[in-house]
Write a protein that holds these residues in place. Structure first.
Motif, short mmCIF file in Angstrom:
data_model
loop_
_atom_site.label_atom_id
_atom_site.label_comp_id
_atom_site.label_asym_id
_atom_site.label_seq_id
_atom_site.Cartn_x
_atom_site.Cartn_y
_atom_site.Cartn_z
N GLU A 5 3.48 0.89 -4.12
CA GLU A 5 3.98 1.78 -3.06
C GLU A 5 4.10 1.05 -1.73
O GLU A 5 5.12 1.17 -1.02
CB GLU A 5 3.01 2.97 -2.91
CG GLU A 5 3.46 3.98 -1.86
CD GLU A 5 2.38 5.02 -1.53
OE1 GLU A 5 2.74 6.16 -1.24
OE2 GLU A 5 1.19 4.66 -1.56
N GLU A 8 7.00 -1.49 -1.82
CA GLU A 8 8.26 -0.75 -1.68
C GLU A 8 8.54 -0.43 -0.20
O GLU A 8 9.66 -0.61 0.29
CB GLU A 8 8.18 0.56 -2.48
CG GLU A 8 9.43 1.41 -2.39
CD GLU A 8 9.26 2.73 -3.16
OE1 GLU A 8 9.78 2.81 -4.29
OE2 GLU A 8 8.63 3.66 -2.63
N LEU A 9 7.49 0.00 0.51
CA LEU A 9 7.65 0.29 1.94
C LEU A 9 7.95 -0.98 2.73
O LEU A 9 8.84 -0.97 3.60
CB LEU A 9 6.37 0.96 2.47
CG LEU A 9 6.31 1.20 3.98
CD1 LEU A 9 7.49 2.03 4.46
CD2 LEU A 9 4.99 1.87 4.36
N LYS A 12 11.52 -1.85 2.24
CA LYS A 12 12.36 -0.86 2.91
C LYS A 12 12.44 -1.13 4.41
O LYS A 12 13.52 -1.08 5.01
CB LYS A 12 11.79 0.55 2.65
CG LYS A 12 12.48 1.68 3.38
CD LYS A 12 13.85 1.98 2.79
CE LYS A 12 14.44 3.21 3.45
NZ LYS A 12 15.86 3.40 3.07
N PHE A 29 12.41 4.14 12.53
CA PHE A 29 11.91 4.33 11.17
C PHE A 29 10.47 4.80 11.26
O PHE A 29 9.62 4.13 11.83
CB PHE A 29 11.99 3.03 10.37
CG PHE A 29 11.68 3.20 8.92
CD1 PHE A 29 12.63 3.70 8.03
CD2 PHE A 29 10.43 2.86 8.41
CE1 PHE A 29 12.34 3.85 6.68
CE2 PHE A 29 10.12 3.01 7.07
CZ PHE A 29 11.09 3.51 6.19
N VAL A 31 6.92 5.92 9.65
CA VAL A 31 6.02 5.82 8.49
C VAL A 31 4.87 6.79 8.71
O VAL A 31 4.12 6.67 9.67
CB VAL A 31 5.46 4.39 8.33
CG1 VAL A 31 4.52 4.32 7.14
CG2 VAL A 31 6.60 3.38 8.19
N ASP A 179 15.03 7.30 9.94
CA ASP A 179 14.67 7.47 8.52
C ASP A 179 13.15 7.54 8.47
O ASP A 179 12.47 7.24 9.45
CB ASP A 179 15.19 6.29 7.70
CG ASP A 179 15.28 6.63 6.21
OD1 ASP A 179 14.83 7.72 5.80
OD2 ASP A 179 15.79 5.78 5.45
N GLU A 180 12.58 7.95 7.32
CA GLU A 180 11.12 8.03 7.23
C GLU A 180 10.63 7.69 5.83
O GLU A 180 11.40 7.74 4.86
CB GLU A 180 10.61 9.41 7.65
CG GLU A 180 10.91 10.52 6.65
CD GLU A 180 10.21 11.83 7.05
OE1 GLU A 180 10.01 12.08 8.26
OE2 GLU A 180 9.87 12.60 6.13
N TYR A 181 9.35 7.36 5.77
CA TYR A 181 8.69 7.07 4.49
C TYR A 181 7.27 7.62 4.59
O TYR A 181 6.60 7.44 5.60
CB TYR A 181 8.65 5.55 4.25
CG TYR A 181 8.19 5.14 2.87
CD1 TYR A 181 9.11 4.75 1.91
CD2 TYR A 181 6.84 5.13 2.54
CE1 TYR A 181 8.70 4.36 0.64
CE2 TYR A 181 6.42 4.76 1.26
CZ TYR A 181 7.36 4.37 0.33
OH TYR A 181 6.94 3.99 -0.94
#
Length: 401
Positions: A5, A8-9, A12, A29, A31, A179-181
């Protein structure tokens, strides 16, 4: 090592930086992740990689001018320490938000990529004490950056002058340029989902049965002095074990020594001298840490003193927060700007409890100053211990048969 995980971040974020570093408008962005999900770990890893790419001529990030900001003195010490050991990083890549903003303004120039760790600590109003005169930190950071990476958790907001919620955040960020995660997995605490859920319920004021005994060492104490004795033993055995407390005891920044006094325990509040973070200094085993000292850091074992602001409502069988007992007067400065300041105060205190309870990797110990709350927690703890003992007896009986 980073989890799948987290990798992946990391990838990104690098992709976002490469794609938006030359945009006309700042790209944001976001998080999100609760305490212990590894936000700072990812941030330091990805910032290191970004700084490596600034030296590669084939990269879209070649020669970019990038910074990592954190409004937390103890955390800044850690980043400076990392910079001293990692080839791609320099100490001047790390700064506090106000200092970064003032430097950019004076030079009238933009940075390329700006990472903001612990963004829930950014100011949301002018603060003369910190030499900040504008409306809020994030708005100014966006003015002087091309890409902004924000790491944020609204359950870690601790002051009214930096009171962030989703609404306030989104009012500043254009969704066409953002964008966000969301990081979801708990990495710090080696505890079961049931144990983490118990803590989550607790900081929502719900008091529920304590989960079955497990590898994660969870204990309730009826004596602060006994809890401190066990913490000292754990520190001798493993290191990085400390007592921390809610801000319910006077603690001033005037150079004086102030104490927490509970049952047979008298222990001074933390000191923050030098370039080494509080928990890493061996002598601080003799002190109690505050939320401002320990936020963002890992401990092996944490002993939490819940002070007089954390009480018990017998009728509802839930926590009762007594905001008038909270001694962090700075936290409530600016309350006149809120329609319901009392609910914001309560949220700040509950956030501080959430931060303290989620520091320990291997174990969490709790002592409640409030007599009624202590009795209720001890009742649940003894029930858990009795259930465990009965289960062990039953298991031995089965083996014998």
């Amino acid at each position: 090592e980073l989890s799948i995980e987290q990798i992946e971040l990391k990838e990104k974020i690098i992709e976002v930086c490469e794609n938006h570093v030359n945009d006309d408008k700042p790209f944001v962005f976001l998080v999100k992740g609760e305490a212990g999900t590894g936000k700072s770990v990812v941030l330091s890893a990805v910032f290191n990689r970004i700084q490596e790419l600034t030296r590669e001529k084939s990269s879209a990030l070649y020669n970019t001018n990038n910074f990592l900001l954190v409004n937390h003195s103890e955390m800044l010490k850690t980043y400076h320490k990392i910079a001293g050991k990692v080839k791609a990083l320099k100490k001047n890549n790390f700064d506090k938000p106000t200092s970064f903003i003032n430097k950019r303004k004076k030079a009238n120039e933009k940075a390329d990529i700006v990472f903001v760790d612990e963004a829930h600590l950014l100011l949301t109003r002018p603060d003369s004490f910190n030499n900040f005169k504008e409306n809020n930190h994030l708005e100014e950071i966006m003015k002087y950056s091309k890409v902004v990476i924000i790491v944020y958790d609204d359950k870690q907001v601790l002051k009214m002058k930096s009171y962030w919620d989703e609404k306030k955040l989104l009012s500043l960020v254009d969704n066409r340029n953002s964008d966000e995660y969301i990081l979801k997995n708990q990495f710090r605490m080696r505890a079961s989902l049931k144990m983490i859920t118990w803590i989550d319920h607790f900081v929502e004021k719900k008091i529920t049965p304590i989960p079955s005994k497990e590898e994660f060492d969870f204990r309730i104490f009826d004596s602060a002095a006994t809890m401190y004795k066990v913490i000292r033993e754990k520190n001798k055995e493993l290191g990085l074990s400390r007592i921390v407390s809610t801000f319910d005891y006077v603690h001033k920044k005037d150079g004086g020594t102030y104490y927490i006094k509970e049952d047979q325990l008298t222990i001074p509040w933390n000191t923050t001298e030098g370039d080494t973070t509080w928990a890493e200094r061996e002598e601080t085993i003799r002190e109690a840490g505050s939320i401002y000292t320990i936020q963002g850091f890992d401990l092996n074992y944490v002993g939490v003193i819940l002070g007089p602001s954390v009480s018990y409502n017998e009728e509802k069988d839930e926590l009762k927060i007594l905001t008038e007992n909270y001694k962090d007067t700075e936290a409530f400065r600016g309350r006149d700007e809120f329609d319901d300041p009392e609910s914001v105060k309560e949220k700040i205190i509950l956030n501080s409890i959430n931060i303290l309870l989620k520091r320990g990797i291997k174990g969490l110990f709790i002592f409640a100053s409030d007599r009624k709350l202590r009795a209720r927690l001890m009742e649940l703890y003894k029930r858990r211990e009795n259930d465990y003992g009965n289960a062990m007896v039953a298991e031995e009986g089965t083996d014998y048969q």
